[in-house]
Design a protein around this motif. Structure first.
Motif, PDB file in Angstrom:
ATOM      1  N   ALA A 184       0.821  -1.218   0.000  1.00 50.48           N
ATOM      2  CA  ALA A 184       0.000   0.000   0.000  1.00 50.48           C
ATOM      3  C   ALA A 184       0.848   1.259   0.000  1.00 50.48           C
ATOM      4  CB  ALA A 184      -0.946  -0.006   1.205  1.00 50.48           C
ATOM      5  N   ARG A 189      -1.804  -0.819  -5.751  1.00 52.15           N
ATOM      6  CA  ARG A 189      -3.110  -1.147  -5.196  1.00 52.15           C
ATOM      7  C   ARG A 189      -3.525  -2.535  -5.665  1.00 52.15           C
ATOM      8  NH1 ARG A 189      -6.991   1.214  -7.124  1.00 52.15           N
ATOM      9  NH2 ARG A 189      -6.076   2.143  -8.996  1.00 52.15           N
ATOM     10  N   THR A 245      -7.910   0.086  -2.044  1.00 44.98           N
ATOM     11  CA  THR A 245      -7.031  -1.087  -2.067  1.00 44.98           C
ATOM     12  C   THR A 245      -7.472  -2.060  -0.986  1.00 44.98           C
ATOM     13  OG1 THR A 245      -4.722  -1.794  -2.280  1.00 44.98           O
ATOM     14  CG2 THR A 245      -5.226  -0.267  -0.475  1.00 44.98           C
TER      15      THR A 245
END
Length: 267
Positions: A184, A189, A245
């Protein structure tokens, strides 16, 4: 459009996307949608003829496409797929890990053959792990990217008799979340889609009665189209979903929302 107008920018202009399981169904629809969004598309599956036909279609439509026959259960083949992508286009910005296979027909768990269970694991879960293992370093070298893993509503709500398929699709949701957390802060993502009944080759072969029954079980009273899943793929691969994400998005006509209201026959 007049001579003074310029085409509107497309969300994936200048980017490179890889699609596994691209020979047909959701994978092929995703490849077409990514091309229309501006991406160069690398097509992977075991069916060389189907891949070449799709690559020709995209090229004739003014796009860039590369067909790379690949068995996602083979680590060396997957590594070569990503290397070929970067050698040809210089980068990797998006990946759709859609390849699925193996498994068994509806069977009570104790009667499932071990080899059949293992075959589902090899493609649906281990294959996605292998894809991400090689896609992620390429994306890091490109400055970031987006990965979409294809789960299923059966990865969020179990279906009796499908031990292999359900367990791998549940596992894929967990694997997606782990990858999302791991990268992240590195500009990558990782999300998943969970389609419900979609009108692909499998439902086509099942016949009209099976499709009607599947549609009747949906709150929207229809089955989905591959293009509807592909639209979500493009969104998750684009900057329009830049703060998303680790998510799993159902594309299911409301199937997982609960039980629809009672309706009298013929109402």
């Amino acid at each position: 459009m007049t001579v003074h107008e310029t085409p509107a920018p497309r969300p994936l202009d200048g980017r490179v996307a890889l699609v596994t399981g691209a020979a047909r169904g959701i994978g092929a629809a995703s490849a077409r949608a990514l091309h229309r969004a501006g991406a160069a598309v690398v097509l992977a599956a075991r069916s060389a003829d189907a891949l070449e036909a799709l690559a020709d279609e995209i090229t004739e439509d003014g796009g860039r496409a590369l067909a790379v026959p690949t068995d996602v259960t083979d680590p060396l083949a997957v590594e070569r797929l990503v290397a070929r992508t970067c050698d040809t286009y210089g980068r990797l910005d998006a990946a759709v890990n859609n390849a699925a296979g193996g498994g068994h027909p509806p069977t009570p768990l104790a009667e499932v053959d071990v080899a059949d269970f293992d075959s589902a694991f090899a493609v649906n879960l281990r294959g996605v792990f292998l894809a991400m293992k090689y896609e992620i370093p390429a994306m890091l070298a490109s400055g970031g990217g987006a990965i979409v893993n294809m789960s299923s509503t059966a990865g969020l709500q179990a279906v009796g008799g499908l031990a292999g398929y359900v367990s791998t699709k549940f596992g894929l949701v967990g694997l997606t979340r782990v990858a999302a957390l791991d990268y992240a802060d590195a500009g990558i993502r990782v999300n998943a889609l969970a389609p419900g009944p979609i009108h692909t080759g499998q439902l086509e072969r099942a016949g009209e009665q099976a499709r009607s029954m599947a549609a009747a079980a949906m709150p929207m009273r229809r089955i989905g189209r591959p293009e509807e899943v592909a639209a979500a793929v493009v969104w998750l691969c684009s900057d329009e979903s830049s703060f998303v994400t680790g998510a799993t998005l159902p594309i299911d006509g409301g199937k997982l929302s609960g039980t629809p209201p009672f309706r009298r026959p013929g109402a």
